[in-house]
Structures are given as C-alpha cells and as structure tokens.
Design a protein around this motif. Structure first.
Motif: not given
Length: 394
Positions: A3-21
C-alpha cells in the motif's frame, strides 16, 4: 505491505509485464524447443551467452547515459527493442539470424536494466523501497511464469486444429511479440508527465560508492558465475537426462516463477526483522543446499520438487539485494551502478552458461550442479563479510 508503494510506480511495474510474458516464453523456446527442431545444447549455450555478452558490452555506456539523460527515455527504448528481437525466432532456426536477434535483445535488455532499478529507487523513499522492489519481483516472476506455461496448452491446440508443434510454437512467438508491443506504448502514457532530475555531467562512481559497488558486485558476480553453469539450462538438463520436453518443463518453470514471486512477498519483512544482509544470507544458504541435492535426484518428479524449493529460496533475496544496492550508492550514480553490477553478474554468467551447455552436451549431468554449489557458497560468504555492518540510506 504494498500500500505504501506510490501509485505511478505500481503502474510502471504492472505494465512492464506485457514484455515479460514474451521474454519468459522466449527462454523456453531457446532452451528447449530449439533442441526439438535440430539445434544442439551448445547452440543453446551460445544464444544465451551472446545475449549476456552484448548486455555486458553495452551496460556501462548506457548506464552513464541513463544517469546523464534520464532513466525514462532509455527505459521506453529498451522496451521498444524487445518485440522485434523476439519475433525473429518465429521465422527461422538459422543460427546467424538467431544470433543477431539475441544480440539485439541484449541491447534492449541492457537499456531496460540500466534504468529499471534506478527508476523505482528514484520514485520511492527508503521506507517504500523494499516493498516496491518486492512488488516488482513478484509481478515480474508471475508474468514470466505465464510465458513459461504457454507450452502446456500446445498439445490440446494441436489436437483440435491439426497443426503441428512447430507451427503452434511459431504462432505463439508472434502472439507474445505483439503483446510485448503494448508495454512501451502503455508505459509512455503513464510516464508522459513524469519529470526526472537530470545530471548533465557524465557521472562515474565516487570513491565510497565505487568501493561498495566493487565488493557488492564481486560477491554477486561469483553467484552469477555459479548460476550460469545450470540454471538457464534447466529445461535442457530435464530433456537430456529425463526426456522431459517443453510441454512439461515450461509449466514447471511457470510454477517455479509463481512460487518465486510469492516467496518474495515476505522479503521486506525478513529484511526488516533480521537486517537486509542477514536475510539474504539465510535464504541463499538454504537454497544452496537444495542446489547441491539436484545432482543426485533419480527422477524428473523429484527433480521438479527440489528445483521449486531451491528457486523460491534463492530468489527471495533478489528484491532485497536490488533495494540494498540502490541504498549504498549515491542517487545520481544509480544508473551506472545498476549497469556495472549487471555486468559483474552477466559476464561470468554468460561464460559459464556456454560451458554448462558444453558439459551437458558431453553427457555429464551432475558436474554443473557441483560447480554452481561451490561458487554460490563463496559468493554468499563474501557478501556477508563485506556488508554485515553496512546500512543503506536514501
């Protein structure tokens, strides 16, 4: 915890997963599928080694540029390079073209890695950093697992459609390459208003940062050297020793990565409870024991179980180590520090992967585990001796 992770940082992490697959599936393609269509274990080692060697050559210049020009442009460019390097594997098994694709992929990966940890560190406080790196590790491993798991669906698809295995594998490469194109576009939208603190003068590491980085990377690189002998070649080992093809080894790696991701969740707690270095030594030492026992397992099923435990324990330390490194060097030097540390890992890892492939090709299936265990033990000991009294800062 997250919860303490900044919102934009979370989205940066989530969206990189499209390449990770796509990257996860490519690993299965190289280490297992290409063997089924005529390449040798030595070829597999060369392709994996070329990517790592390219990463090594590019990492420091790119790390300096990342600190000078900003993390964001190189992060986005690295994500944009990955899809074309993936799709080549859909259309040829010629080693020349596959080697070129591996080199291009290494360039993209070096851009991504030089900027990724630094971006997360720049957007977080000391308190937020361990949970942020843990989240990054969890999400990355879960989506790598999706890429690893794709081959489990191929036999049913082949039965329903009448397509052969090679065609289905190639179609999957195209699909995951196209999916990877989503990442740079989506990340650009999230980061379009993000302004970085730039450092126009090219930075090399100051005395304190350099000494710390040299010790950290030396210990980490020793572990990387050991890992290269067998970890990238686990699907190859399973195929050669137990006759397990990618329809089985892919799902195994998928389950392994999910386990790794879930195991990383308590990493921030362990770091807080025992201290970052002590927590790393605890889990990696346990993992090294299981690494050693893999040399003696008599069946594929037991090998899978032991490998899952080893992978979870060993990789539980990864987010702690990433966070620790970003906290022991100066903020303006994080890009080049990430790059240099990556070189210390990837160069010996790439060399030992080529050697490991040759050892497996010679029909010797236990020696890579002995070598890996020895180097792991040395690297873990060095990490503890060098950093048992060091505390990271902002």
């Amino acid at each position: 915890m997250f919860k303490i992770v900044p919102r934009r940082t979370k989205w940066v992490i989530y969206l990189a997963s499209f390449s990770t697959v796509g990257y996860g599936y490519l690993f299965i393609v190289i280490s297992s599928y290409l063997l089924e269509v005529g390449l040798t274990p030595k070829d597999v080692g060369i392709l994996l080694g070329l990517s790592g060697a390219t990463f090594v050559v590019c990492a420091v210049p790119l790390g300096i540029l990342v600190d000078k020009k900003g993390r964001k442009p190189f992060f986005l460019l690295g994500l944009s390079i990955i899809p074309p390097s993936l799709i080549v594997f859909a259309f040829t098994t010629d080693m020349l073209y596959l080697s070129i694709a591996s080199i291009i992929g290494g360039i993209g990966e070096s851009m991504f890695m030089a900027s990724w940890n630094a971006m997360i560190a720049d957007q977080t406080t000391v308190e937020q950093r361990n949970p942020a790196f843990a989240l990054s590790f969890v999400v990355g491993n879960v989506f790598f697992a999706l890429g690893f798991a794709l081959p489990v669906f191929f036999p049913p698809i082949e039965s329903l459609t009448g397509l052969d295995s090679e065609t289905v594998h190639r179609m999957a490469i195209v699909a995951t390459s196209l999916l990877a194109l989503v990442a740079p576009v989506a990340e650009w939208r999230v980061l379009r208003d993000y302004r970085e603190e730039l450092h126009p003068k090219p930075m090399l590491l100051s005395g304190t940062s350099f000494r710390r980085l040299l010790k950290f990377s030396g210990a980490n690189g020793t572990i990387g050297l050991g890992a290269g002998f067998i970890i990238p070649l686990i699907p190859t080992w399973l195929l050669l020793k137990f006759g397990v093809d990618d329809a089985m080894s892919g799902p195994l790696l998928a389950v392994s990565n999910i386990t790794i991701g879930l195991a990383a969740i308590p990493s921030a707690y362990l770091a807080k409870r025992y201290g970052m270095v002590n927590a790393v030594v605890m889990v990696t030492s346990s993992a090294t024991f299981f690494m050693f026992t893999l040399a003696f397992v008599p069946s594929a099923g037991l090998a899978a179980g032991v490998y899952l435990v080893r992978a979870a324990l060993m990789n539980m330390s990864s987010p702690i180590l990433d966070s620790f490194l970003m906290g022991i060097v100066a903020k303006e030097e994080r890009g080049v520090a990430s790059a240099i540390n990556s070189i210390f890992w990837r160069l010996p890892n790439s060399i030992s992967t080529i050697i490991g492939g040759a050892i497996l090709a010679a029909g010797v299936y236990d020696l890579p585990f002995y070598l890996a265990t020895g180097f792991y033990a040395v690297g873990i000991a060095l990490l503890y001796v060098f950093f048992k009294n060091v505390r990271p800062s902002g």
